[in-house]
Design an enzyme around this catalytic site. Structure first.
Site, PDB file in Angstrom:
ATOM      1  N   GLU A  70       0.869  -1.287  -0.028  1.00 48.56           N
ATOM      2  CA  GLU A  70       0.022  -0.279  -0.127  1.00 48.56           C
ATOM      3  C   GLU A  70       0.898   1.401  -0.032  1.00 48.56           C
ATOM      4  O   GLU A  70       0.370   2.218  -0.281  1.00 48.56           O
ATOM      5  CB  GLU A  70      -0.898  -0.072   1.326  1.00 48.56           C
ATOM      6  CG  GLU A  70      -2.339   0.457   0.812  1.00 48.56           C
ATOM      7  CD  GLU A  70      -3.393   0.268   2.155  1.00 48.56           C
ATOM      8  OE1 GLU A  70      -2.877  -0.302   3.340  1.00 48.56           O
ATOM      9  OE2 GLU A  70      -4.241   0.354   1.875  1.00 48.56           O
ATOM     10  N   HIS A  94       5.807 -26.727  -1.497  1.00 45.35           N
ATOM     11  CA  HIS A  94       5.454 -27.788  -2.275  1.00 45.35           C
ATOM     12  C   HIS A  94       4.330 -27.356  -3.166  1.00 45.35           C
ATOM     13  O   HIS A  94       3.446 -28.134  -3.627  1.00 45.35           O
ATOM     14  CB  HIS A  94       4.681 -28.705  -1.334  1.00 45.35           C
ATOM     15  CG  HIS A  94       5.990 -29.578  -0.320  1.00 45.35           C
ATOM     16  ND1 HIS A  94       6.451 -30.701  -0.697  1.00 45.35           N
ATOM     17  CD2 HIS A  94       6.708 -29.111   0.475  1.00 45.35           C
ATOM     18  CE1 HIS A  94       7.336 -31.104   0.121  1.00 45.35           C
ATOM     19  NE2 HIS A  94       7.656 -29.953   0.918  1.00 45.35           N
ATOM     20  N   LYS A 134     -13.624   1.456  -4.171  1.00 49.24           N
ATOM     21  CA  LYS A 134     -14.887   1.838  -3.175  1.00 49.24           C
ATOM     22  C   LYS A 134     -15.870   2.734  -4.033  1.00 49.24           C
ATOM     23  O   LYS A 134     -16.806   2.452  -3.955  1.00 49.24           O
ATOM     24  CB  LYS A 134     -14.389   2.875  -2.076  1.00 49.24           C
ATOM     25  CG  LYS A 134     -13.334   2.149  -1.091  1.00 49.24           C
ATOM     26  CD  LYS A 134     -13.132   2.902   0.115  1.00 49.24           C
ATOM     27  CE  LYS A 134     -11.955   2.407   0.870  1.00 49.24           C
ATOM     28  NZ  LYS A 134     -11.702   3.391   2.002  1.00 49.24           N
TER      29      LYS A 134
HETATM   30  O1  PA5 Z   1      -3.274   1.657   5.610  1.00 49.43           O
HETATM   31  C1  PA5 Z   1      -4.214   2.325   5.522  1.00 49.43           C
HETATM   32  O2  PA5 Z   1      -4.638   3.348   5.641  1.00 49.43           O
HETATM   33  C2  PA5 Z   1      -5.433   1.364   5.331  1.00 49.43           C
HETATM   34  O3  PA5 Z   1      -5.129  -0.056   5.282  1.00 49.43           O
HETATM   35  C3  PA5 Z   1      -6.525   1.328   6.406  1.00 49.43           C
HETATM   36  O4  PA5 Z   1      -6.249   0.896   7.643  1.00 49.43           O
HETATM   37  C4  PA5 Z   1      -7.954   0.660   6.066  1.00 49.43           C
HETATM   38  O5  PA5 Z   1      -8.436   0.886   4.744  1.00 49.43           O
HETATM   39  C5  PA5 Z   1      -9.009   0.507   6.992  1.00 49.43           C
HETATM   40  O6  PA5 Z   1      -9.210   2.061   7.203  1.00 49.43           O
HETATM   41  P1  PA5 Z   1     -10.128   2.534   8.300  1.00 49.43           P
HETATM   42  O7  PA5 Z   1      -9.143   2.243   9.646  1.00 49.43           O
HETATM   43  O8  PA5 Z   1     -10.218   4.024   8.083  1.00 49.43           O
HETATM   44  O9  PA5 Z   1     -11.290   1.769   8.543  1.00 49.43           O
END
Ligand code: PA5
Length: 430
Positions: free
Chosen positions: A283, A304, A419
């Site tokens: 990310e 495996h 989203k």
């Molecule tokens: O690293 C990040 O920001 C994301 O992975 C969020 O943690 C994830 O999308 C969850 O978001 P939120 O905590 O706002 O529900």
């Protein structure tokens, strides 16, 4: 401090490639240190270690103790950075087959109706003595509006309000200081709230209440975990060599054609950590057409299956193996009784650690010979202190390395894509 063994990987990078990358890593480390890089308002994961909030650590510890005394089940309701870190630490340190305290369950990390229905049925099933299970729920969402989490939170807390008079004391919200639907719910229902600091992003938040409350409820000493991270932070202020070397190598390998990083361990306990690292890297670096795809695997299980393509497939991958130096268990192979009918006599009396280590060493040798650069990231032993160190090590590494790609490590604009499309299909105004 966390150490590495990168001999294998180094042999796939020329001296010039390495020197150039190392120089760049030195520059990007300064961007992190001087807070001059993109998204530097998100460096709170360092601030919280520089100025530990002992009062909050104590409060979380004592709240977790109260929950542990009363709870049969504690539900961690979150997705992405809001649950991966807690799961990584809990899976690493808790026993495989018996609970050390309440059963820790996860929800809000996908939208399977089957899972949620079965979870609700499980919560509603009385204990052997006919009593209602004692359930606690921790809704975790920094934005307070993530659909997966919000749906599970709605479902579980609605049931809890039906069956427990003291439901409001059993539901805890961990969310941003203000804004978001979760804050409205907290104001309405009077749930206990923990704040996720503004300057700490989701995937960097395991050492805030996001990860610390569930980890403490699982019976793990969060002071030791936290101060492990503090000591790694302090150590890295003095000595960044290992981080720079690792960042330079991964960057040089990316530049010379390596597109995929298999994140793995021979210790199944550490597979949750590979999931946490997968998110942290993927990310953070996967933007603007850049980055190395992080893919988690578990060894020797996956040797495996995808072991074949790793050994002999397209030569565009690297491998990162998490290693615990000290044996995690002293369990040994039984002595041969009578005839050596299963032909395992040559392993009689040897420890599984030793055998597993031969699998590790053999894999590094074979994969290196097969054209796969291997990096080993080493903790001294599997305990809370070392995991705290590993967490900060990877957070710092991610920031330094991702700046080398000239992208902002701390945002995730691409996550919005699915989203938007999903909300449109669901008929929500966005
Ligand atoms: O690293 C990040 O920001 C994301 O992975 C969020 O943690 C994830 O999308 C969850 O978001 P939120 O905590 O706002 O529900």
């Amino acid at each position: 401090m966390i150490t590495t063994d990168v001999k294998s990987a180094r042999s796939f990078v020329s001296d010039d490639e390495y020197a150039e990358a190392f120089e760049l890593a030195e520059k990007t480390y300064q961007q992190v240190k001087n807070q001059t890089g993109a998204g530097s308002e998100w460096l709170g994961w360092q601030r919280i270690l520089k100025e530990p909030n002992d009062a909050e650590l104590e409060e979380l510890t004592s709240h977790a103790e109260r929950i542990r005394e009363d709870a049969d089940i504690f539900i961690v309701c979150g997705i992405g950075g809001s649950y991966t870190g807690a799961m990584a630490v809990i899976k690493a340190l808790n026993p495989y087959f018996k609970n050390n305290g309440p059963e820790i369950l996860y929800a809000g990390h996908h939208m399977s109706g089957k899972y949620l229905k079965q979870l609700m049925e499980y919560l509603q099933t009385p204990k052997e003595d006919g009593e209602l299970k004692s359930v606690y729920l921790n809704g975790i969402s920094k934005s307070g509006s993530t659909l997966e989490t919000a749906l599970a939170f709605r479902t579980i807390r609605a049931w809890m309000h039906e069956v427990y008079e003291d439901a409001a004391d059993r539901i805890i919200a961990t969310t941003g200081k203000e804004g978001g639907v979760m804050n409205k719910i907290v104001a309405e229902e009077g749930y206990q709230k923990y704040i996720i600091p503004d300057d700490v992003g989701g995937r960097f938040s395991v050492l805030t209440p996001v990860g610390l409350l569930p980890i403490a409820v699982a019976g793990i000493d969060i002071q030791t975990l936290y101060y492990g991270a503090v000591s790694e932070y302090e150590g890295r202020e003095q000595d960044q060599e290992t981080i720079l070397e690792y960042a330079a190598l991964r960057y040089a390998l990316l530049k010379n054609g390596h597109a995929l990083d298999v994140l793995t361990s021979f210790e199944p306990e550490l597979i949750g950590f590979t999931a946490w690292i997968q998110q942290l890297l993927g990310e953070s670096e996967g933007k603007e057409g850049k980055g190395m795809f992080p893919a988690m695997a578990g060894y020797s299980t996956d040797l495996h299956s995808i072991g074949q393509i790793i050994q002999e497939g397209r030569r565009n991958l690297i491998e990162t193996i998490l290693v615990a130096k000290k044996p995690i268990s002293d369990f040994k192979v039984q002595e041969t009784q009578g005839e050596d009918i299963d032909q395992l006599g040559y392993l009689s009396g040897r420890s599984f650690h030793q055998i597993n280590k031969s699998a590790l060493d053999g894999t590094v040798e074979a994969h290196t010979e097969g054209g796969v650069p291997v990096l080993k990231i080493i903790i001294e032993e599997l305990n809370a202190q070392q995991l705290g160190k590993l967490i900060y090590f990877y957070e710092l590494f991610t920031a330094v390395y991702v700046y080398m790609l000239d992208v902002n490590p701390f945002n995730q604009p691409g996550v919005e894509g699915y989203k938007k499309a999903m909300y449109k299909l669901l008929g929500k105004d966005v």
